[in-house]
Design an enzyme around this catalytic site. Structure first.
Site, mmCIF file in Angstrom:
data_model
loop_
_atom_site.group_PDB
_atom_site.id
_atom_site.type_symbol
_atom_site.label_atom_id
_atom_site.label_comp_id
_atom_site.label_asym_id
_atom_site.label_seq_id
_atom_site.Cartn_x
_atom_site.Cartn_y
_atom_site.Cartn_z
ATOM 1 N N HIS A 1 0.840 -1.210 0.000
ATOM 2 C CA HIS A 1 0.000 0.000 0.000
ATOM 3 C C HIS A 1 0.860 1.238 0.000
ATOM 4 C CE1 HIS A 1 -3.338 2.647 1.265
ATOM 5 N NE2 HIS A 1 -4.094 1.706 0.790
ATOM 6 N N PHE A 2 1.418 1.696 -0.941
ATOM 7 C CA PHE A 2 1.547 1.217 -2.309
ATOM 8 C C PHE A 2 3.019 1.123 -2.619
ATOM 9 C CE2 PHE A 2 -2.558 3.385 -2.203
ATOM 10 C CZ PHE A 2 -3.395 2.444 -2.786
#
Length: 160
Positions: free
Chosen positions: A34-35
């Protein structure tokens, strides 16, 4: 509670408010996905940090004889990204009490508001021998661990 999103209890006024800190580390598992290349703390984890702070306040306010059960989450908004290296300062303040508690929660990074929300809790008795009493005991131990030590307070000129 498997994951703890409160690193320190900065201040607490039982029955009124609590202020906590969460240090956002680049090594947290969530950042692998993420991410990749642009790590952002998910909003759901900020809400979880709100909830943990609120549950600490409820327990401390009732000497761990009552615990909160989240019944409603409302008006949650996210204004800015929270990234590794940030220190999240969370505050939960009681708006109404009784059999249910409504708390206004805010999260700031370096004085900049990153998230807000309202959490509503039903209060349940933590009767001896129940799972809720065991949970209250775990949170009570955590609260003792997360509060500033008396010498830390003295260094800031605060006496007990």
């Amino acid at each position: 509670m498997r994951f703890i999103f409160v690193d320190r209890i900065v201040a607490v006024e039982p029955g009124r408010s609590i202020e906590t800190l969460k240090n956002v580390s680049a090594t947290e598992d969530v950042f692998a996905d993420h991410f990749p290349g642009y790590p952002i703390l998910p909003g759901a984890l900020i809400v979880e940090a709100f909830g943990q702070a609120a549950e600490l306040l409820i327990g401390m306010s009732h000497d761990w004889t009552k615990m909160g059960r989240l019944t409603r989450l409302a008006r949650v908004s996210f204004r800015h990204f929270v990234r590794p290296g940030d220190q999240l300062r969370l505050r939960a303040e009681l708006r109404s009490s009784g059999d249910t508690w409504a708390l206004a929660a805010t999260a700031d990074v370096e004085g900049r508001r990153v998230a807000t929300g309202t959490l509503e809790y039903a209060l349940d008795e933590a009767r001896p021998g129940t799972d809720l009493a065991a949970r209250a005991a775990r949170l009570s131990a955590l609260a003792r661990e997360l509060q500033p030590l008396p010498l830390d307070l003295a260094a800031r000129g605060i006496t007990l």
